[in-house]
Design a protein around this motif. Sequence first.
Motif, mmCIF file in Angstrom:
data_model
loop_
_atom_site.group_PDB
_atom_site.id
_atom_site.type_symbol
_atom_site.label_atom_id
_atom_site.label_comp_id
_atom_site.label_asym_id
_atom_site.label_seq_id
_atom_site.Cartn_x
_atom_site.Cartn_y
_atom_site.Cartn_z
ATOM 1 N N TYR A 275 -0.812 -4.938 10.396
ATOM 2 C CA TYR A 275 0.016 -3.949 11.363
ATOM 3 C C TYR A 275 1.322 -5.163 12.136
ATOM 4 C CZ TYR A 275 -3.355 -0.993 10.603
ATOM 5 O OH TYR A 275 -4.162 -0.074 10.190
ATOM 6 N N THR B 283 -0.747 -9.296 11.822
ATOM 7 C CA THR B 283 -1.795 -8.322 10.866
ATOM 8 C C THR B 283 -2.006 -8.131 10.403
ATOM 9 O OG1 THR B 283 -2.776 -8.645 13.811
ATOM 10 C CG2 THR B 283 -4.040 -7.984 12.167
ATOM 11 N N ALA C 37 -4.871 -6.829 7.911
ATOM 12 C CA ALA C 37 -5.581 -6.187 8.315
ATOM 13 C C ALA C 37 -6.551 -6.135 7.102
ATOM 14 C CB ALA C 37 -5.762 -4.765 8.715
ATOM 15 N N PRO D 70 -18.407 -5.732 10.124
ATOM 16 C CA PRO D 70 -18.253 -5.624 11.161
ATOM 17 C C PRO D 70 -16.921 -5.437 11.762
ATOM 18 C CG PRO D 70 -17.542 -7.495 10.832
ATOM 19 C CD PRO D 70 -17.825 -7.104 9.319
ATOM 20 N N GLY E 158 -13.163 -4.475 12.718
ATOM 21 C CA GLY E 158 -12.132 -5.103 13.026
ATOM 22 C C GLY E 158 -11.903 -5.664 11.784
ATOM 23 N N GLY F 273 -11.045 -4.335 8.964
ATOM 24 C CA GLY F 273 -10.152 -3.915 8.230
ATOM 25 C C GLY F 273 -10.844 -2.837 7.019
HETATM 26 P P1 ADP Z 1 -12.521 -1.672 10.882
HETATM 27 O O1 ADP Z 1 -12.318 -0.083 10.682
HETATM 28 O O2 ADP Z 1 -13.414 -2.596 10.422
HETATM 29 O O3 ADP Z 1 -13.260 -1.363 12.346
HETATM 30 P P2 ADP Z 1 -10.035 -1.450 11.152
HETATM 31 O O4 ADP Z 1 -8.948 -1.467 10.338
HETATM 32 O O5 ADP Z 1 -9.633 -0.534 12.126
HETATM 33 O O6 ADP Z 1 -10.967 -2.381 11.438
HETATM 34 O O7 ADP Z 1 -8.552 -3.016 12.015
HETATM 35 C C1 ADP Z 1 -8.902 -3.862 11.844
HETATM 36 C C2 ADP Z 1 -7.906 -4.768 12.171
HETATM 37 O O8 ADP Z 1 -6.563 -4.054 12.305
HETATM 38 C C3 ADP Z 1 -8.043 -5.278 13.531
HETATM 39 O O9 ADP Z 1 -7.546 -6.340 13.858
HETATM 40 C C4 ADP Z 1 -7.125 -3.989 14.743
HETATM 41 O O10 ADP Z 1 -7.391 -4.461 15.335
HETATM 42 C C5 ADP Z 1 -6.052 -4.017 13.637
HETATM 43 N N1 ADP Z 1 -4.922 -2.401 13.719
HETATM 44 C C6 ADP Z 1 -5.537 -1.276 12.898
HETATM 45 N N2 ADP Z 1 -5.467 -0.492 13.576
HETATM 46 C C7 ADP Z 1 -3.979 -1.293 13.929
HETATM 47 C C8 ADP Z 1 -3.009 -0.160 14.461
HETATM 48 N N3 ADP Z 1 -2.141 0.892 13.942
HETATM 49 N N4 ADP Z 1 -1.731 -1.630 14.797
HETATM 50 C C9 ADP Z 1 -2.235 -2.481 14.969
HETATM 51 N N5 ADP Z 1 -3.658 -3.048 14.673
HETATM 52 C C10 ADP Z 1 -3.738 -2.298 14.100
#
Ligand code: ADP
Length: 338
Positions: free
Chosen positions: A14, A17, A19, A38, A40, A42
């Motif tokens: 993203y 970032t 992920a 945990p 965040g 991914g």
């Molecule tokens: P989890 O499912 O393990 O909680 P995520 O896959 O939701 O983790 O998120 C992984 C990383 O990507 C995190 O740092 C989160 O903030 C970021 N992130 C997730 N979705 C988005 C998005 N739509 N836009 C920007 N960053 C994102």
Amino acid sequence: MSAGLVVSDAVVRYGTTTAVDGVTLHVAPGEVVALLGPSGCGKSSLLRAVAGLEPLAGGSVAFDGVAVDDVPVHRRGFGLMFQDGQLFAHRDVAGNVAYGMRTAADRAARVDELLDLVGLAGYGPRPVATLSGGERQRVALARALAPAPRLLLLDEPLSALDRALRERLAVDLRAVLVATGTTAVLVTHDQDEAFAVADRVAVMRAGRLLQVDAPADLWRRPRSREVAEFLGYEAFVEASSVAAAPLVEALARDLRDDDVVALAEGAFVVRTGGGDPDAVKGEVRGVTSRRGRSEVRVDVEGIGTVTALAPVGARFDAGTVLPLVVDADALAVLPAGD
Ligand code: ADP
């Protein structure tokens, strides 16, 4: 060519970032794999990329040997289920389950069969507004299974429920997935849920998979201290140290001097009957009463502060020195050099 799901070196970004940072994973036909880590780390991003809801910045996703990277979400033949089942409020239970079923023929019979499978026999005419949270998720599961998806993707399906209900539903969820032979990937941050539902657990951290193993193997042989700490191992001691001697004895196998023994809660049990001058000693810091047992925080020389178990209702004053016995089932050996 591999049957089932093959994720190769997947990357999801993203903006700046990353992920998902190069994940490779194979899910065999009929297998249930949990992505555990945990918040965040991914997990959801990886699941969404498999579903086709998120584009891959690198790598690929294939099913039964055919790449699906250019196949839109609804053409992949994958089912999805989320934390909030997202039921249609204006349809009854049967209407929700029937949604997405292709053939009109014997649809009613199939709905009944699915409701029976998820433990909701006879619920067909109920308005969804009258259902409890657990019942809603059961309907969501029946609906996700209705089109017989070749892969079911579950994103924290039980997280919105309270713990007791979650534990019960985790058992039922596994039974349903096994009974239907469904190939599935489950995202969860809850270790108990991952262990209860999955054939193999993939521990994820900062966009990468640290270890993928069957629950018992993961628990007994965490590959690194990072994995062990995530699983709840709370103390680590070198196998060659004096303090480790009773642990090594309980493990009843030869260790290398530079192996590390990891202790989970319950690695020590408070000895109740009779004194043993050679028992490990622990000085009480505090006691927490739980259903079925007491957890006693004790300081053990050379090891640190750990959680020993005692019978329910046990009370010990801080500073009391207790004899402890070792339970090898709450020990793991980490490979040397970690
Ligand atoms: P989890 O499912 O393990 O909680 P995520 O896959 O939701 O983790 O998120 C992984 C990383 O990507 C995190 O740092 C989160 O903030 C970021 N992130 C997730 N979705 C988005 C998005 N739509 N836009 C920007 N960053 C994102």
